[in-house]
Design an enzyme around this catalytic site. Structure first.
Site, mmCIF file in Angstrom:
data_model
loop_
_atom_site.group_PDB
_atom_site.id
_atom_site.type_symbol
_atom_site.label_atom_id
_atom_site.label_comp_id
_atom_site.label_asym_id
_atom_site.label_seq_id
_atom_site.Cartn_x
_atom_site.Cartn_y
_atom_site.Cartn_z
ATOM 1 N N CYS A 135 0.858 -1.188 0.000
ATOM 2 C CA CYS A 135 0.000 0.000 0.000
ATOM 3 C C CYS A 135 0.890 1.233 0.000
ATOM 4 C CB CYS A 135 -0.909 0.002 1.216
ATOM 5 S SG CYS A 135 -1.947 1.477 1.327
ATOM 6 N N GLY A 136 0.822 2.011 -1.069
ATOM 7 C CA GLY A 136 1.675 3.191 -1.192
ATOM 8 C C GLY A 136 1.345 4.284 -0.201
ATOM 9 N N ASN A 137 0.052 4.490 0.082
ATOM 10 C CA ASN A 137 -0.328 5.466 1.109
ATOM 11 C C ASN A 137 0.023 4.945 2.492
ATOM 12 O OD1 ASN A 137 -1.527 7.512 -0.560
ATOM 13 N ND2 ASN A 137 -3.289 6.170 -0.841
ATOM 14 N N ASN A 185 -7.823 -4.540 -7.519
ATOM 15 C CA ASN A 185 -8.242 -3.154 -7.338
ATOM 16 C C ASN A 185 -8.640 -2.597 -8.705
ATOM 17 O OD1 ASN A 185 -7.392 -3.486 -4.722
ATOM 18 N ND2 ASN A 185 -5.590 -2.198 -4.907
ATOM 19 N N CYS A 242 -5.569 5.615 -3.260
ATOM 20 C CA CYS A 242 -4.859 4.340 -3.329
ATOM 21 C C CYS A 242 -3.503 4.614 -3.967
ATOM 22 C CB CYS A 242 -5.658 3.314 -4.136
ATOM 23 S SG CYS A 242 -4.792 1.729 -4.375
ATOM 24 N N THR A 258 -0.860 2.496 -4.657
ATOM 25 C CA THR A 258 -0.511 1.580 -5.739
ATOM 26 C C THR A 258 -1.419 1.812 -6.947
ATOM 27 O OG1 THR A 258 -1.908 -0.118 -4.711
ATOM 28 C CG2 THR A 258 0.466 -0.226 -4.274
#
Length: 300
Positions: free
Chosen positions: A96-98, A204, A239, A241
């Site tokens: 998860c980038g965030n 996603n 999101c 990613t």
């Protein structure tokens, strides 16, 4: 880590409004796998009966995570910390980038990492593999997300309409649908239909409007808006990613393999930079609150 009243400490935070319950567990004793099961994760993420969040991030040393050796390989010794990420439905998530920007922010806030090390960049373990993440001196955080890997064409079914797209892996799977349909008019209250054979573990789904390049913010060669339905969660405000996957698809559609893309999500703006080999995501992270879970709630 236990506060004086005996309750386990928790933090609430977000990256561009993609929000998480964060569980500090620096010695691995507070939230072992047997305790942090899918039912407890769902309760924590419940926005009415729990704390509320798109997921849970457990902050734990990599050496104390049973499946870390398998996902980190030779990088295990370089990853002091592991982002044990769970989706709101209790399932494990690869990356998860965030979340990983918030994870680094929490390491700093909790005194588990010094600022100079954070600005130099550190490797963090995830179930998507090791990821290098760092703090910018002027504020905000960056993360090397690795390459965007195309998975081939597919389509999403939304409210009876088919939206052609392309599969992209950022360590987790995405289906990016570039469309001229105004994305704010689409119904993402239910899971879009996807090709289960192509995405057996779910995916996603991003719906994306490509905006005029001449109106892109300074330093960006492209500009997109997106909404996302995250597997195991539902529609989220952001999101990381997904922003990377969408930016990759937008650049490819324009015949580019490198450049910087400004990505507007409902929760704010992210920047995604491609150099032809890897992907760097930049954006903010903030801790909203800290506290303790009561024995009354835990017993419930």
């Amino acid at each position: 880590m236990i506060d004086s009243d005996g309750g386990p400490r928790v933090l609430l935070g977000h990256g561009t409004q993609n929000d998480f319950v964060v569980l500090p567990d620096p010695d691995g004793s507070v939230w072992p796998e047997a305790r942090l099961d899918s039912d407890l994760v769902r309760r924590l993420c419940d926005r009415r009966a729990g704390l509320g969040g798109d997921g849970v991030l457990r902050v734990v040393p990599s050496r104390l995570v049973p499946d870390a050796p398998a996902v980190l390989g030779e990088a295990l010794g370089q990853c002091e910390w592991f982002m044990d990420h769970r989706n709101a439905d209790g399932s494990h998530a690869e990356m998860c980038g965030n979340g990983i920007r918030l994870f680094l922010h929490v390491l700093l806030a909790e005194g588990l990492l010094d600022r100079s090390a954070a600005e130099a960049g550190v490797l963090v373990g995830t179930r998507g593999g090791p990821r290098r993440v760092g703090a910018r001196p002027e504020g905000g955080y960056w993360v090397d997300m690795g390459p965007a890997r195309p998975l081939g064409p597919s389509a999403a079914q939304i409210a009876g309409r088919s939206f052609p797209g392309v599969g992209v892996s950022m360590g987790n799977p995405h289906l990016v649908c570039l469309t001229d349909v105004e994305i704010d008019t689409l119904d993402l209250s239910v899971l879009p239909g996807v090709d289960a054979a192509m995405f057996p573990d779910g995916v996603n789904v991003e719906v994306v409007n490509v905006l005029a390049a001449e109106d892109a913010p300074a330093g960006a060669c492209a500009h997109v808006r997106l909404r996302v339905y995250e597997r195991g969660v539902g529609e989220t405000r952001s999101c990381g990613t997904g922003a990377c996957a969408a930016a990759s698809a937008a650049l490819a559609a324009g015949g580019r393999t490198a450049g910087t893309v400004a990505v507007d999500v409902p929760g704010g703006r992210l920047s995604v930079e491609f150099d032809g080999a890897t992907t760097v995501l930049s954006g903010p992270a903030v801790v909203v609150a800290t506290g303790v879970l009561t024995s009354e709630w835990l017993a419930g």
